[in-house]
Scaffold this active site. Sequence first.
Site, PDB file in Angstrom:
ATOM      1  N   GLU A   1     -10.588   9.267   1.482  1.00 35.39           N
ATOM      2  CA  GLU A   1      -9.567   9.308   1.065  1.00 35.39           C
ATOM      3  C   GLU A   1      -9.269   8.266   0.814  1.00 35.39           C
ATOM      4  O   GLU A   1      -8.904   7.062   1.131  1.00 35.39           O
ATOM      5  CB  GLU A   1      -7.801   9.741   1.372  1.00 35.39           C
ATOM      6  CG  GLU A   1      -7.179  10.061   0.521  1.00 35.39           C
ATOM      7  CD  GLU A   1      -6.095   9.173   0.805  1.00 35.39           C
ATOM      8  OE1 GLU A   1      -5.655   8.972  -0.179  1.00 35.39           O
ATOM      9  OE2 GLU A   1      -6.477   8.379   1.817  1.00 35.39           O
TER      10      GLU A   1
ATOM     11  N   HIS B   1      -4.021   3.288  10.353  1.00 37.19           N
ATOM     12  CA  HIS B   1      -2.643   3.164  11.543  1.00 37.19           C
ATOM     13  C   HIS B   1      -2.350   5.007  12.919  1.00 37.19           C
ATOM     14  O   HIS B   1      -2.736   5.713  12.103  1.00 37.19           O
ATOM     15  CB  HIS B   1      -1.055   3.183  10.783  1.00 37.19           C
ATOM     16  CG  HIS B   1      -1.234   4.192   9.649  1.00 37.19           C
ATOM     17  ND1 HIS B   1      -1.868   4.200   8.516  1.00 37.19           N
ATOM     18  CD2 HIS B   1      -0.959   5.582   9.742  1.00 37.19           C
ATOM     19  CE1 HIS B   1      -1.574   5.028   7.393  1.00 37.19           C
ATOM     20  NE2 HIS B   1      -1.056   6.192   8.833  1.00 37.19           N
TER      21      HIS B   1
ATOM     22  N   ASP C   1      -8.084   9.229   6.332  1.00 32.78           N
ATOM     23  CA  ASP C   1      -7.109   9.081   5.475  1.00 32.78           C
ATOM     24  C   ASP C   1      -7.003   6.798   5.550  1.00 32.78           C
ATOM     25  O   ASP C   1      -7.709   6.226   6.239  1.00 32.78           O
ATOM     26  CB  ASP C   1      -5.703   9.090   6.177  1.00 32.78           C
ATOM     27  CG  ASP C   1      -4.544   8.388   5.657  1.00 32.78           C
ATOM     28  OD1 ASP C   1      -4.463   8.906   4.356  1.00 32.78           O
ATOM     29  OD2 ASP C   1      -3.718   7.791   5.885  1.00 32.78           O
TER      30      ASP C   1
ATOM     31  N   HIS D   1      -0.863  16.643  -2.241  1.00 39.53           N
ATOM     32  CA  HIS D   1       0.712  16.501  -1.138  1.00 39.53           C
ATOM     33  C   HIS D   1       0.904  15.373  -2.052  1.00 39.53           C
ATOM     34  O   HIS D   1       1.988  15.029  -1.533  1.00 39.53           O
ATOM     35  CB  HIS D   1       0.242  16.707   0.117  1.00 39.53           C
ATOM     36  CG  HIS D   1      -0.554  15.501   0.368  1.00 39.53           C
ATOM     37  ND1 HIS D   1      -1.930  14.724   0.007  1.00 39.53           N
ATOM     38  CD2 HIS D   1      -0.133  14.139   1.237  1.00 39.53           C
ATOM     39  CE1 HIS D   1      -2.623  13.782   1.329  1.00 39.53           C
ATOM     40  NE2 HIS D   1      -1.127  13.267   2.044  1.00 39.53           N
ATOM     41  N   ASP D   2      -0.342  14.588  -2.257  1.00 37.45           N
ATOM     42  CA  ASP D   2       0.282  13.434  -2.560  1.00 37.45           C
ATOM     43  C   ASP D   2       0.762  13.253  -4.006  1.00 37.45           C
ATOM     44  O   ASP D   2       0.673  13.658  -4.678  1.00 37.45           O
ATOM     45  CB  ASP D   2      -0.471  12.158  -2.503  1.00 37.45           C
ATOM     46  CG  ASP D   2      -0.556  11.736  -1.029  1.00 37.45           C
ATOM     47  OD1 ASP D   2      -0.023  11.479   0.110  1.00 37.45           O
ATOM     48  OD2 ASP D   2      -2.064  10.919  -1.006  1.00 37.45           O
TER      49      ASP D   2
ATOM     50  N   ASP E   1       6.273  10.391   7.599  1.00 38.36           N
ATOM     51  CA  ASP E   1       4.965  10.857   6.351  1.00 38.36           C
ATOM     52  C   ASP E   1       4.622  11.881   6.262  1.00 38.36           C
ATOM     53  O   ASP E   1       3.368  11.602   6.336  1.00 38.36           O
ATOM     54  CB  ASP E   1       4.483   9.510   6.242  1.00 38.36           C
ATOM     55  CG  ASP E   1       3.749   8.982   5.240  1.00 38.36           C
ATOM     56  OD1 ASP E   1       3.919   9.602   4.181  1.00 38.36           O
ATOM     57  OD2 ASP E   1       2.557   8.382   5.500  1.00 38.36           O
TER      58      ASP E   1
ATOM     59  N   ARG F   1       7.508  12.659  -3.051  1.00 38.25           N
ATOM     60  CA  ARG F   1       6.379  14.135  -2.766  1.00 38.25           C
ATOM     61  C   ARG F   1       6.634  15.069  -2.466  1.00 38.25           C
ATOM     62  O   ARG F   1       6.193  16.083  -2.943  1.00 38.25           O
ATOM     63  CB  ARG F   1       5.196  13.075  -1.914  1.00 38.25           C
ATOM     64  CG  ARG F   1       4.934  12.447  -3.070  1.00 38.25           C
ATOM     65  CD  ARG F   1       3.404  11.097  -1.868  1.00 38.25           C
ATOM     66  NE  ARG F   1       4.580  10.960  -0.194  1.00 38.25           N
ATOM     67  CZ  ARG F   1       3.896   9.917   0.836  1.00 38.25           C
ATOM     68  NH1 ARG F   1       2.671   9.937   0.548  1.00 38.25           N
ATOM     69  NH2 ARG F   1       4.555   9.417   1.825  1.00 38.25           N
TER      70      ARG F   1
ATOM     71  N   ARG G   1     -10.790  14.474   6.835  1.00 38.94           N
ATOM     72  CA  ARG G   1     -10.831  14.067   5.853  1.00 38.94           C
ATOM     73  C   ARG G   1     -10.283  12.400   6.022  1.00 38.94           C
ATOM     74  O   ARG G   1      -9.302  12.026   6.852  1.00 38.94           O
ATOM     75  CB  ARG G   1      -9.165  14.084   4.546  1.00 38.94           C
ATOM     76  CG  ARG G   1      -8.884  13.122   4.279  1.00 38.94           C
ATOM     77  CD  ARG G   1      -7.336  13.945   4.085  1.00 38.94           C
ATOM     78  NE  ARG G   1      -6.477  13.384   3.018  1.00 38.94           N
ATOM     79  CZ  ARG G   1      -5.261  12.656   3.019  1.00 38.94           C
ATOM     80  NH1 ARG G   1      -5.604  11.953   4.002  1.00 38.94           N
ATOM     81  NH2 ARG G   1      -4.988  11.987   2.190  1.00 38.94           N
TER      82      ARG G   1
END
Length: 657
Positions: free
Chosen positions: A327, A185, A285, A391-392, A142, A516, A283
């Site tokens: 985020e 996670h 997430d 990036h997303d 990911d 992406r 950041r």
Amino acid sequence: MEKLWKLLYEQCAQRWEERGLNKDPLWPEFKVRLDREFYRLAELLWRLYGNRPDFAYQVETIIAHVFQAFQARPEGLKERDRQYPPESAWFLSEQQVGAVAYVDRFAGTFRGLEKRIPYLKELGVTYLHLMPFFKSPEGENDGGYAVSSYRETNPALGTMEDLSHLAQTLAKEGIVLVADFIFNHTSDEHLWAQRAKAGEGKYQDFYWFFTDVGETEQYQKNLRDIFPEVRKGSFTYYGDLKRWVWTTFHSFQWDLNYRNPEVFDAMAGEMLFLANAGISILRLDAVAFVWKELGTPCENLPQAHTIIQAFQSVTRLAAPSLLFKSEAIVHPDDIQKYIDLRECQLSYNPLLMAELWEASATKEVRLLALSLRKRHSISEGCAWVNYVRCHDDIGWTFADEDAAELGIKGNDHRNFLNAFYMGQFPGSFSRGVSFQYNPTTGDRRICGSAASLAGIERALEEGSGTDLETAIRRLLLLYGVVFSAGGLPLLYLGDELGTLNRYEYQDDPDQANDSRWVHRPLWSDSAYKKRKDRSTVEGRVFAGIQKLSAIRRGHPVFGVPDLRVADARHPSVLAFHKQREGTLLTVVGNFSESPVRLPGPVVDSLLAGYNGRDLLTQTLVTSGEELLLPPAALLWILTETTDPRLPGPQMTRIDPS
Ligand code: OTU
């Protein structure tokens, strides 16, 4: 309650004494902060863990660990703590310009990145977010968002020492380092996950393990699929364990269980480790997902806020200059809730991002203007991080109720935007790629580089000089709003060279399933070499971005967080004001592909009766005279006066006569 906290404090203090913490020469300094922070932290932890019989023990342990992180904090960073207390809101300054990149794709390694600092300085960058650089599973991970160790780097990029060295070198150049805190996670290869797989109950309790599929089904009823093309449902079955594990994103990303205070304690340790490695901003997430509650969508629950606030409280004890950026790519009402002096002082602004693309597609600014009017103002001491691309994917996260105010049906509009950006709508200039189509709901999101989405790719292919001209202007228009809207502008590195979609990702088995990658640029020496050549796309875009950055840094009015939307009386023209003392900045953007004429009285009204100077072209804009806006034009009109008639802070319009 106060009494209770006092008792708790005394009880903890006794345990710390038994452990001998109070004998440490650093304890008195820590104690000063603790006296200030203890009640707040205790109260927050109480909300999460107050029902546990061992609550006092948990609080005492967490704080003892925080003290260890404080002991380990390097002197240079303690100096930063003194110089940049969070209240100083230094990030609001017009001098601040952000950028984001992948270490490997931008510069190979941490050491290689040090060599790119002069390039960052050409662009005025003062804030550098490096995409996840942690140890991660081989192959699909990911994009690094599956972390196997928060304390180890991906060896291909260099060591932790290299990272700290980079942080120090950047600091000397006035650039702060920003990194992800991926706290919802870990990867399934993280040591905790490995030990859980090996059957250790302690570590199974770090995650969400279920033996009963019925239980997962109960939760599943209210959950949404984040990556529906990859898999259905939020749980992964491990046959050898005969257990289900909660995995909101990919099956190799295991959600942490914050109902367990040991998880909070352990993750606070990882967070402070990163702070001590020289990261200035984390950041956060996927903030929305960190607390789960049966019968709810398990997104944006109140306890998610409590967890973040408790983490922040911990930073105030051991690394007070550390800031959080949220985020949350969710409904605009929910985004706002993460933004607070006591929670995240910075937040991505996905609404502005999506609306900029929305206005470009529709050539109408009404939804964008409405969002700016209703939703742009932000708590004092906090700031938006404004961006055009990241990036997303792009999700159309405007509020349906805002759209409805304008007679727009949210989902129909999303379908239109998706079709438009996939290049499937007549007249579309865009070359985007679909992301995560969900046949059940009809939802999808859009990928693509800023340049390809803005029309540069198509214009180059079709060989249309006029379209190319407009596409370049369009890209600069979007960045122009981002550089002037108030808050911190964030440049997605690669965009400044007009980098196009990279379709080769389809040939890489580790990337092919995730579109992406089409917009995650690879450094190109040849593009870099063209950056000063105005006859190339690279050179024109680079010059444009460089100019936006330089002008912004030259005028304190750009550092004003608020803006006021003005009415340019044309459906395609966005206008807003920013004001600082006697300086009025009027931002005007034409989202149409055709030229637009603003009649004299409109110009007069926009400039409040004053003449101004467009900072981008250095031309005079005369109040009362017609103004011709070329296709996709951006103007930054500056008016300086000592005239007390200049509209006041609330900037009500005055009659120029
Ligand atoms: C984040 O985004 C990251 O930005 C992504 O790159 C990661 O894949 C993901 O978390 C997992 O770590 O799903 O499509 O509604 O949309 O948090 C992006 C919020 C994502 C999510 C957002 C997530």
